[in-house]
Design a protein around this motif. Structure first.
Motif, PDB file in Angstrom:
ATOM      1  N   GLN A 526     -14.920  11.840 -21.433  1.00  0.00           N
ATOM      2  CA  GLN A 526     -14.767  10.565 -20.034  1.00  0.00           C
ATOM      3  C   GLN A 526     -14.675   9.428 -21.578  1.00  0.00           C
ATOM      4  OE1 GLN A 526     -16.689  11.517 -16.279  1.00  0.00           O
ATOM      5  NE2 GLN A 526     -17.884  12.083 -17.835  1.00  0.00           N
ATOM      6  N   THR A 527     -13.779   8.415 -20.767  1.00  0.00           N
ATOM      7  CA  THR A 527     -13.558   7.257 -21.819  1.00  0.00           C
ATOM      8  C   THR A 527     -14.166   5.672 -20.537  1.00  0.00           C
ATOM      9  OG1 THR A 527     -11.323   7.302 -21.070  1.00  0.00           O
ATOM     10  CG2 THR A 527     -11.822   8.049 -23.008  1.00  0.00           C
ATOM     11  N   HIS A 528     -15.024   6.103 -19.451  1.00  0.00           N
ATOM     12  CA  HIS A 528     -14.749   4.896 -18.055  1.00  0.00           C
ATOM     13  C   HIS A 528     -15.298   3.754 -18.243  1.00  0.00           C
ATOM     14  CE1 HIS A 528     -16.566   8.818 -16.763  1.00  0.00           C
ATOM     15  NE2 HIS A 528     -17.644   7.707 -16.117  1.00  0.00           N
ATOM     16  N   PHE A 529     -16.325   3.960 -20.068  1.00  0.00           N
ATOM     17  CA  PHE A 529     -17.341   3.543 -19.976  1.00  0.00           C
ATOM     18  C   PHE A 529     -16.658   2.880 -21.706  1.00  0.00           C
ATOM     19  CE2 PHE A 529     -20.820   5.654 -17.835  1.00  0.00           C
ATOM     20  CZ  PHE A 529     -20.630   5.484 -16.888  1.00  0.00           C
ATOM     21  N   TYR A 610      -8.121  12.160 -28.741  1.00  0.00           N
ATOM     22  CA  TYR A 610      -7.610  10.885 -28.006  1.00  0.00           C
ATOM     23  C   TYR A 610      -7.574   9.949 -27.117  1.00  0.00           C
ATOM     24  CZ  TYR A 610      -3.255  13.631 -30.511  1.00  0.00           C
ATOM     25  OH  TYR A 610      -1.881  13.662 -30.819  1.00  0.00           O
ATOM     26  N   ASN A 611      -9.473  10.820 -27.410  1.00  0.00           N
ATOM     27  CA  ASN A 611     -10.364   9.730 -26.369  1.00  0.00           C
ATOM     28  C   ASN A 611     -11.293   9.061 -27.947  1.00  0.00           C
ATOM     29  OD1 ASN A 611      -9.766  10.145 -24.677  1.00  0.00           O
ATOM     30  ND2 ASN A 611     -10.815  11.671 -23.344  1.00  0.00           N
ATOM     31  N   ALA A 612     -11.582  10.631 -28.541  1.00  0.00           N
ATOM     32  CA  ALA A 612     -12.769   9.969 -30.058  1.00  0.00           C
ATOM     33  C   ALA A 612     -12.275   9.250 -31.486  1.00  0.00           C
ATOM     34  CB  ALA A 612     -13.366  11.003 -30.382  1.00  0.00           C
ATOM     35  N   ASN A 619      -5.243   7.116 -25.735  1.00  0.00           N
ATOM     36  CA  ASN A 619      -6.386   8.405 -24.860  1.00  0.00           C
ATOM     37  C   ASN A 619      -5.475   8.597 -23.913  1.00  0.00           C
ATOM     38  OD1 ASN A 619      -7.720   7.094 -22.551  1.00  0.00           O
ATOM     39  ND2 ASN A 619      -8.678   5.231 -24.091  1.00  0.00           N
ATOM     40  N   ALA A 620      -6.464  10.320 -23.368  1.00  0.00           N
ATOM     41  CA  ALA A 620      -6.229  10.973 -22.408  1.00  0.00           C
ATOM     42  C   ALA A 620      -7.003  10.598 -21.538  1.00  0.00           C
ATOM     43  CB  ALA A 620      -6.225  12.272 -23.366  1.00  0.00           C
ATOM     44  N   GLY A 621      -7.862   9.650 -21.428  1.00  0.00           N
ATOM     45  CA  GLY A 621      -8.969   9.461 -19.935  1.00  0.00           C
ATOM     46  C   GLY A 621      -9.792  10.297 -20.050  1.00  0.00           C
ATOM     47  N   ASP A 622      -9.933  10.387 -18.832  1.00  0.00           N
ATOM     48  CA  ASP A 622     -10.958  11.888 -18.578  1.00  0.00           C
ATOM     49  C   ASP A 622     -10.321  12.754 -18.389  1.00  0.00           C
ATOM     50  OD1 ASP A 622     -12.961   9.014 -18.198  1.00  0.00           O
ATOM     51  OD2 ASP A 622     -13.340   9.778 -16.518  1.00  0.00           O
ATOM     52  N   VAL A 623     -11.132  13.915 -19.110  1.00  0.00           N
ATOM     53  CA  VAL A 623     -10.674  15.915 -19.230  1.00  0.00           C
ATOM     54  C   VAL A 623     -11.826  16.642 -18.575  1.00  0.00           C
ATOM     55  CG1 VAL A 623      -8.891  17.169 -20.258  1.00  0.00           C
ATOM     56  CG2 VAL A 623      -8.371  14.535 -20.656  1.00  0.00           C
ATOM     57  N   CYS A 624     -11.765  17.171 -18.541  1.00  0.00           N
ATOM     58  CA  CYS A 624     -12.214  17.811 -18.462  1.00  0.00           C
ATOM     59  C   CYS A 624     -12.325  19.561 -18.892  1.00  0.00           C
ATOM     60  CB  CYS A 624     -12.988  17.889 -17.385  1.00  0.00           C
ATOM     61  SG  CYS A 624     -13.890  17.088 -15.858  1.00  0.00           S
ATOM     62  N   TYR A 625     -12.914  20.460 -19.327  1.00  0.00           N
ATOM     63  CA  TYR A 625     -13.144  21.623 -19.547  1.00  0.00           C
ATOM     64  C   TYR A 625     -14.141  23.074 -19.581  1.00  0.00           C
ATOM     65  CZ  TYR A 625     -10.450  18.242 -23.447  1.00  0.00           C
ATOM     66  OH  TYR A 625      -9.863  17.184 -24.061  1.00  0.00           O
TER      67      TYR A 625
END
Length: 632
Positions: A526-529, A610-612, A619-625
């Motif tokens: 997640q990237t919201h922080f 693409y987040n890290a 970046n890909a934003g919030d992605v779950c796996y």
């Protein structure tokens, strides 16, 4: 030899239970139960009311003992007789008995010099202090300080042959007994090196001049014409700017790091510090680019092909750090943390008040808090700008003003410093000094199955000192960290960062748990922080804990379940901080890797590439796996 008796009856004489003996080359220190060899560092415990020892110096041919060094907390200072120390009078005195049981250190340091030196002198450098109340550097109060523990050479002027080599002592003094009748000069190398146990090797180099070692050379003359040679490294300050060579800069850096090293040696006489290269130049600026041009961006620590390195800013009217001792020790602490403790932090750009990856929060908070403890000064000050008169400063005592918690470097630095210092404020009622903190860092924290964080540190500290549980819980709670029972995983943590999301995207638990050979669990990158796209804020990396039932081949499988397509999931599996398996294929929404894993606890570090690795606008934003691990 005559005896000088020191009966320990008051705090002014001794308020600790250890004596550190430092012997220069040329002699030994002996007592009824102690033999400290030439060039040795030895520790003597003073832990009973029956302690009674007489310390004497035995010199080698060509050397003489001229007295015990006189300095703060040095015993028998100024005397040139045997030093007799006893704890008579402690029994029945509660205050003195309390001091007898603590870990404070006092010193016994003989001064041993050549009997007939041909060339001798003192070496000093200009130290520019910080102004009070955080007002930048104070060039009106420059002080000449001794260059301690530096390599000093006597060199033949005609051939450049090194005739003799020694180390400057605690007062910056050196002496040679060369028989040369030809012209010679004294060279001081910006290097502090000790071979044996303990050992270290610090060199200060110029990254804009082919990484050359800084040196300071004296005058050419025969020993008969000039037996006394004092060398001084000036600051180069001309009244409103630097106008001549800033010779003092490298030696100021060397002295700051030498002092920090000695404080760890006092705690751990077996310390083994690998060579450290420190790069400083008057050209080192806040511009980012080619390091060889001085465009280093900021002062920083890096490990380059296994070699620890520090780069330190030095461009005037931009940002100079050679006299900003907190900045210097902060970077040196990263080196120490990586080499003799353990740091899982991956660094990067960050700022106070940000919600950080737990490894980064601990690493930066430790460097600030323990660095301030080594300096015994809670005020961090970083001078910059025209004339070095601007300053960025804050106090370790303040705690986190914004977003306190287990993800806050400010919370970590405040906790570390409060554990060390004598001032009790707020929830802080502990004064541990350096030794318990060091023991925790090099104990269970160093081999924790989790990643290094405030949780692994507190867990290690409590393993050594369970009696501190109540006080530590109060201190943690004051920084919005659940403190009732702490384990390396922070498994009981209840405090969520501001803006945390519910459900699978929550930052709690800190480490979601996965059953090997069981069902997949869902975790998110997640990237919201991560407002600035730095790739190192909380949630960008998901940390999953799992335990391997037995040695086998295992497949780790990652599949996107929600969020933007093309995030490119990658992962690394760690065992006690060491990578043992990884998956880094450029697949847009899938990752898999198979390899051998030993039995026991492991950590899976999962992130969107693409987040890290390439964060920012792309970046890909919030992605779950969905994550699963199966034996093959």
């Amino acid at each position: 030899m005559l005896r000088s008796t020191l009966v320990i009856l008051g705090l002014a004489l001794l308020s600790g239970c250890k004596i550190l003996i430092t012997v220069p080359p040329g002699g030994t220190v002996v007592s009824e139960s102690t033999f400290c060899p030439s060039d040795g560092i030895c520790e003597v415990d003073v832990s009973s009311t029956q302690f009674k020892e007489t310390f004497s110096v035995e010199t080698e041919p060509g050397f003489e003992f001229v007295g015990w060094r006189s300095a703060f907390r040095h015993l028998c200072g100024g005397n040139n007789n045997d030093c007799a120390i006893e704890t008579a009078g402690f029994a029945g005195n509660a205050a003195l008995m309390a001091f007898l049981n603590n870990d404070e250190i006092f010193y016994l340091a003989p001064i041993i010099v050549p009997s007939a030196p041909t060339v001798s002198g003192n070496i000093t450098y200009d130290r520019v202090p910080q102004r009070s109340l955080g007002q930048g550097l104070d060039y009106n109060n420059i002080t000449a300080m001794p260059v301690r523990g530096a390599t000093v050479q006597l060199i033949d002027s005609a051939t450049d042959q090194v005739l003799q080599e020694t180390l400057s002592d605690a007062a910056g003094a050196y002496a040679f007994t060369a028989n040369s009748t030809d012209a010679v000069f004294v060279r001081v190398r910006a290097q502090s090196q000790r071979v044996g146990t303990p050992n270290w090797d610090i060199t200060i180099r110029d990254n804009t001049q082919g990484d050359a070692l800084y040196v300071m050379d004296g005058e050419d003359a025969t020993p008969a014409d000039m037996p006394q040679r004092n060398l001084h490294a000036p600051s180069g300050w001309g009244g409103s700017s630097y106008t001549t060579e800033r010779t003092a800069g490298p030696f100021a850096l060397l002295d700051t790091m030498y002092d920090a090293t000695l404080q760890l040696v006092e705690i751990d006489l077996d310390i083994n510090l690998p060579p450290l290269q420190v790069f400083w130049s008057e050209k080192n600026s806040t511009a980012s680019g080619n390091l060889a041009d001085g465009d280093i961006g900021t002062s920083f620590h890096v490990i380059d092909n296994g070699q620890p390195k520090l780069y330190i800013l030095g461009q005037q009217d931009d940002d100079t750090d050679e006299y900003d001792v907190h900045v210097v020790v902060h970077e040196w602490m990263h080196y120490m943390d990586n080499q003799i403790a353990r740091s899982d932090s991956f660094g990067g750009r960050w700022g106070g008040g940000e919600i950080l990856d737990i490894r980064l929060a601990f690493g930066e908070g430790l460097a600030n808090g323990l660095g301030a403890a080594l300096l015994d000064n809670p005020w961090y000050a970083d001078s910059h700008g025209p004339g070095q008169q601007g300053v960025w400063s804050f106090s370790m005592e303040a705690g986190a003003r914004f977003n306190p918690g287990w993800f806050s470097s400010s919370s970590v630095q405040s906790l570390i410093y409060d554990l060390y210092d004598e001032q009790h404020d707020g929830a802080d009622d502990l004064t541990l000094g350096l030794r318990p903190i060091y023991a925790a860092l090099t104990g269970e924290h160093r081999v924790t199955p989790a990643m290094t964080s405030i949780f692994s540190f507190v867990d290690s500290l409590l393993n050594h000192h369970p009696e501190l549980a109540g006080s530590l819980a109060n201190m943690l709670e004051a920084e919005s960290i659940t403190g009732d029972i702490v384990d390396p995983y922070g498994s009981r943590e209840q405090n969520r960062p501001p803006g945390d999301r519910d459900g699978v995207q929550s930052m709690l638990p800190v480490y979601p748990e996965l059953d090997v050979n069981g069902n997949a669990i869902e975790v998110c990158s997640q990237t919201h922080f991560d407002f600035n796209g730095d790739g190192n804020k909380l949630g960008v990396d998901a940390l999953v804990r799992f335990s391997v039932p037995g040695f086998d081949q295992y497949q780790v499988l990652i599949e996107r379940t929600s969020g933007m397509f093309g995030s490119d999931p990658d992962f690394t599996v760690y065992r006690q901080g060491l990578p043992v398996l990884g998956g880094f294929n450029p697949d847009a929404d899938f990752e898999s890797a198979t390899g051998p894993l030993n039995a026991g606890p492991h950590i899976l570090n999962l992130y969107g590439y693409y987040n890290a690795i390439q964060p920012g606008d792309a970046n890909a934003g919030d992605v779950c796996y969905a994550v699963s691990i199966q034996a093959q």
